[in-house]
Design a protein around this motif. Structure first.
Motif: not given
Length: 120
Positions: A66-89
């Protein structure tokens, strides 16, 4: 004193999870925050990002599709997803490159992870 992304990484590396709060002042100078939990990783074979804002009663997994990201495969992508969450919320722009500079980050040491019951 605020924590850094390196502090988050080191805590996760040691405990296989890290729960932290990202906080900031909105345009009205009111305090806002989002709690983020990053769990799993290479040892578990998957990464999970959970979040809970101050206006939410229950924690929820980050919906990366939904956020336009991808299933995180590493630490950097998990941080990116966290940023997308905060941005969207919160309808603000949060980027991994500006997270430490524009927001306060604090590891929540004495709080249980925000995953749903039975999910580990």
């Amino acid at each position: 004193m605020a924590d850094t992304l390196r502090d988050l990484y080191n805590h996760h590396k040691e405990h296989n999870q890290v729960l932290f709060r990202v906080s900031w002042l909105d345009e009205r100078e009111c305090s806002q925050y989002e709690d983020i939990s990053i769990e799993g990783g290479p040892k578990k074979g998957m990464w999970m990002v959970w979040h809970k804002g101050q206006a939410q009663c229950a924690e929820q997994p980050a919906d990366w599709e939904y956020l336009g990201g991808k299933d995180p495969a590493d630490w950097g992508e998990a941080i990116e997803l966290a940023c997308l969450v905060i941005s969207a919320e919160h309808e603000i722009t949060v980027l991994p490159t500006t997270l430490e500079k524009d927001f306060e980050i604090n590891i929540l040491h004495d709080v249980q992870p925000i995953t749903a019951p039975g999910v580990h």
